[in-house]
Design an enzyme around this catalytic site. Structure first.
Site, PDB file in Angstrom:
ATOM      1  CG  ASP A  37      -2.374   0.947   1.021  1.00 41.95           C
ATOM      2  OD1 ASP A  37      -3.286   0.339   0.840  1.00 41.95           O
ATOM      3  OD2 ASP A  37      -1.753   1.962   1.065  1.00 41.95           O
ATOM      4  CG  PHE A 156     -19.504 -12.064  -2.624  1.00 39.01           C
ATOM      5  CD1 PHE A 156     -20.240 -11.290  -3.736  1.00 39.01           C
ATOM      6  CD2 PHE A 156     -18.866 -13.070  -3.311  1.00 39.01           C
ATOM      7  CE1 PHE A 156     -20.172 -11.367  -5.090  1.00 39.01           C
ATOM      8  CE2 PHE A 156     -18.806 -13.383  -4.728  1.00 39.01           C
ATOM      9  CZ  PHE A 156     -19.547 -12.720  -5.771  1.00 39.01           C
ATOM     10  CD  GLU A 159     -16.998  -2.070   6.233  1.00 40.19           C
ATOM     11  OE1 GLU A 159     -17.099  -1.531   7.553  1.00 40.19           O
ATOM     12  OE2 GLU A 159     -16.791  -1.477   5.257  1.00 40.19           O
ATOM     13  N   GLY A 270     -26.117   1.964   4.584  1.00 43.90           N
ATOM     14  CA  GLY A 270     -24.872   2.946   4.480  1.00 43.90           C
ATOM     15  C   GLY A 270     -23.693   2.217   4.039  1.00 43.90           C
ATOM     16  CB  CYS A 273     -20.248  -1.736  -0.454  1.00 42.50           C
ATOM     17  SG  CYS A 273     -18.513  -2.223   0.235  1.00 42.50           S
ATOM     18  CE  LYS A 336     -22.147  -4.851   8.812  1.00 39.77           C
ATOM     19  NZ  LYS A 336     -21.680  -5.746   7.727  1.00 39.77           N
TER      20      LYS A 336
END
Ligand code: UGA
Length: 446
Positions: A37, A156, A159, A270, A273, A336
């Site tokens: 990264d 898929f 979180e 929210g 994604c 969430k």
């Protein structure tokens, strides 16, 4: 198997949410992994076995895999040179000037790989991209002449469950190059080696072309978003008709064709994604001349955003038309539970709106305060739930963390100035809360 007893040498370009979890999970499956990264602080954290964000189980996994020498991190793209499989896991956020996906990080990741690719290497796209992106990248790789190939392998993971979803996914999809009726089986065989453990456990595997693999991902998120907005639309009708949306969801959810999951009405979806993926999908459909086919996604988005406004309206109405100076406790800021992610968070949005209307808002969350403060320093935050509740004239439960779901209505009543709660996630036992003297307001419940 290499000399260290590890199976495949992998690089993962991009160590954000997706990449960091993927790198650690692949190491745990027996591979030798380097995560790359450009963000030095992030790489330093990861190399020390610390996740730069909150995700249950990830710190431990990083420590274990870094500790046993299967996982390392670098800011130098050349560190990927020994790997034979290169995952591209960078973000594809919404463009600053429209609804389409911003592909600049994907392009930069491919640029960084081109100089080190060797014949036989496989570049594997995991980022969520507009359909057609993989074909264009495959053409760039072919033009470069290294003999490396491309596969598209959508992710898929959810979180909060990211580690378990990556190690044990519910399906594995490979998009590979197609020549006539022939799919690139060699690329699929390399991915079979990478996913040997979940495949041996019986995980369904679908091998298809690039376009289908790209569409599978956005179609899945579009379906989930539609399901949530569907139930929120039913909630709006239930309210005016005197019906109960939660019972409605239970009843239709018993039909196996419908299913009860993702039918929880409330303040809406929210995160990084669902919202941007449905916008990027409709933007891409329009480019392809088929905007009308997914025109409903605009309504899905509108219904979703309306739920935030409805919570604000419920709060304003509860104070007889103005929230100025009224003390409001907001429980939850993350989009969430089990996440510290506040990207496009309905809870944070509601907190900001009420604060903007002059309310005395105090917001709390078990893990997301730092991220929320970074975006909205003007809000008042309180790490302790009891302190956030103290003296509140209205309590808004907007992210259903377990500690909020399990609040005791009697003990909570002793803290607040007025027993009024807006249950923005439909998770409280209304009978119990009412028995303790609370007025309970929720989406879709007359
Ligand atoms: C979503 C998908 O569920 C994953 O499969 C996908 O891999 C991921 O996006 C991605 O594209 O990377 P995630 O964003 O982690 O995963 O969150 P979800 O669990 O899907 O929840 C999304 C939002 O919907 C949350 O704000 C949640 O509170 C809301 N939601 C969910 C509801 O409002 N009602 C429900 O019934 C379910």
């Amino acid at each position: 198997m290499n000399e260290r007893g590890l199976l495949v040498r992998l690089s993962v370009i991009g160590c954000g949410y997706l990449g960091a979890v993927h790198a650690a999970a692949m190491a745990s499956l027996g591979h030798e992994v380097v995560g790359i990264d450009v963000d030095e602080a992030k790489i330093a954290d990861l190399a020390a076995g610390r996740a730069p964000f909150y995700e249950p189980g990830l710190d431990e996994l990083l420590r274990d895999q870094v500790g046993r020498g299967a996982l390392r991190f670098s800011t130098d793209p050349a560190a990927a040179a020994d790997a034979t499989v290169h995952f591209v896991a960078v973000g594809t956020p919404q463009s600053p000037d429209g609804r389409a996906a911003d592909l600049r990080y994907v392009d930069a990741a491919v640029d960084s790989l081109l100089p080190i690719l060797k014949s036989g290497d496989v570049v594997v796209g995991k980022s969520t991209v507009p359909v057609g992106t993989a074909a264009a990248i495959a053409a760039r790789i072919a033009e470069h002449g290294s003999g490396a190939r491309l596969a598209w392998n959508p992710e898929f993971l959810r979180e909060g469950f990211a580690v378990q979803d990556t190690v044990g996914p519910d399906r594995i999809v490979y998009g590979v190059a197609r020549a006539g009726d022939e799919l690139d089986e060699a690329a699929a065989a390399v991915l079979d080696e990478v996913y040997a453990v979940p495949l041996a456990a019986g995980t369904p595997r679908i091998v298809t072309d690039f376009a289908t693999a790209e569409l599978v991902k956005v179609a899945a998120n579009a379906f989930l978003a539609t399901k949530i907005s569907f139930i929120n639309a039913m909630a709006e009708i239930a309210e005016v008709a005197g019906a109960d949306v939660t019972q409605l969801a239970d009843a239709i959810g018993h039909d196996a064709r419908i299913g009860r999951r993702f039918l929880n009405a409330g303040v809406g979806f929210g995160g990084g994604c669902l919202p941007k993926d449905i916008r990027a999908f409709s933007a891409r459909a329009e480019e392809l001349g088929r905007g009308e086919s997914v025109a409903f996604l605009r309504q899905v988005d509108e219904i979703n955003l309306r739920q935030r406004q409805r919570v604000v309206d419920m709060a304003v109405a509860s104070f007889g038309g103005s929230v100025v100076g009224r003390r409001i406790a907001i429980l939850g800021l993350a989009f969430k539970p089990d996440s510290d992610d506040v990207r496009d968070s309905p809870a944070l949005d509601v907190a900001v709106q009420l604060n903007g209307l002059g309310a005395d808002v105090v917001a709390t969350d078990p893990h997301a305060i730092a991220n929320a403060r970074g975006r909205h320093p003007q809000l008042r935050y309180e790490a302790d739930t009891t302190a956030a509740l103290a003296g509140a004239e209205s309590v808004l439960l907007l992210t259903e963390w377990r500690e909020y779901r399990e609040l005791d209505p009697v003990a909570t009543a002793a803290l607040v100035a007025d027993r009024h709660v807006i249950d923005g996630r439909n998770v409280l036992d209304r009978a119990r809360w009412r028995a303790a003297g609370w007025r309970v307001v929720a989406h879709g419940r007359a």
